[in-house]
Design a protein around this motif. Sequence first.
Motif: not given
Length: 427
Positions: A1-5, A27-40, A55-62
């Motif tokens: 998978m290609t990582a995206t920001l 709070s439900p007020e969450l903003r995207s800070f950094l999205d590194l795609g999906a990794t194991p 391999e199972v991968t999970y989103p790495l979205h902060v």
Amino acid sequence: MTATLSEPGQDVSSVAPAARSCRLCGSPELRSFLDLGATPPCELFLTAEAAGGAEVTYPLHVMVCGSCLLVQLPPLITPEETFTEYAYFSSFSTSWVRHAAEFVDGAVERLGLDGDSFVVEVASNDGYLLQHLVPRGVRCLGIEPSANVGDAARERGVPTLTAFLTPVTGERVRAQHGPADLVVANNVYAHIPDVLGFTHGLRALVADDGWVSIEVQHLLTLVQRTQFDTVYHEHFQYYTLLTGQRALAAGGLTLVDVELLDTHGGSIRMWARPAAAVGPGAESERVREVLAAEAAAGLHGVTGYDGFATAVSRVRDDLVEFLIDARRQGRTVVGYGAPGKGNTLLNFCGIRPDLLPYTVDRNPYKHGRLTPGTRIPVCPPERIAEDRPDYVLVLPWNLREEIVEQLSYVREWGGRLVFPIPSLEIV
């Protein structure tokens, strides 16, 4: 998978429901800070037998909470999945063991610890810290969820309970051993998704007039030095001193002092006490100074987190460009170290054996295994001297001084070291 920001402030309505509310304030007020795609998960090294499987991968979205400002990952994996058997042994880093010994010396002097004292370390790993208290005759106990590293601690003579810290665990330890004069939690406060329950567990352990010491990477330096590779799934949150203070308060603890540390690229050591043991205005001048520095950097407001993703892209581009150029020139590049942060870097940058044929590590547990996601072989350190590569890419850059000394022999054949963070540097 290609990582995206993702763009700063991007709507996160597509994120799993578990990620839609802040774990500290709700709070439900969450903003995207950094999205590194999906990794194991970064510590799930593959055996040769498992290399042919999926391999199972999970989103790495902060994300950052728009209300309390806690920076956080959704709890897509559980601590049980990561820490029941763990690949990281603290004592393989000589500088980290030395750091722990210096902390013990300072804590003994600061708090007057002696044979009548009781010290508990949470996430005590292989006894790297408490081993320095045992010969002093200070009663101590480690609480470590990973059975394999807990066994290593017991072999060192460090009493160790195999368990995760919860309020119930804290109460049971207190009932059996008495309240702790000092509770230490080094590099674990980011590793627990239930930050409120964990903090209540710390309060259950500590005496009403006792102390809690917590070391955690400082989000201020993470942002200033582009340390995005310290983002991985077992790090559920990332703290400024402000959000650390708020998390402690939610569990009945008051921040009273802070120290700035060089460890892990820049950390804070928070000293806290039960709220009832201190009065208003108990925080030290150092606390006020660090809070002011964070505010000046914009991290006490959500817009201060914008722009980090762009800086991360530059680090990736520079590293990949260097590796491709080296290959075109017929130069050999190998890795040094196989830390969790290295696996975030390798996966986000798309670095695989065609660009980095292998890395080495001092931990025998990892030898013969492959890095998660990128499938790069992990070899013993002696391989570097045998192959005499042109460049060595240092993945645990936070141990720079220690590793430069360990790799001093690379100069014998004109080899050079490459540090990818905070920006590409060849030395």
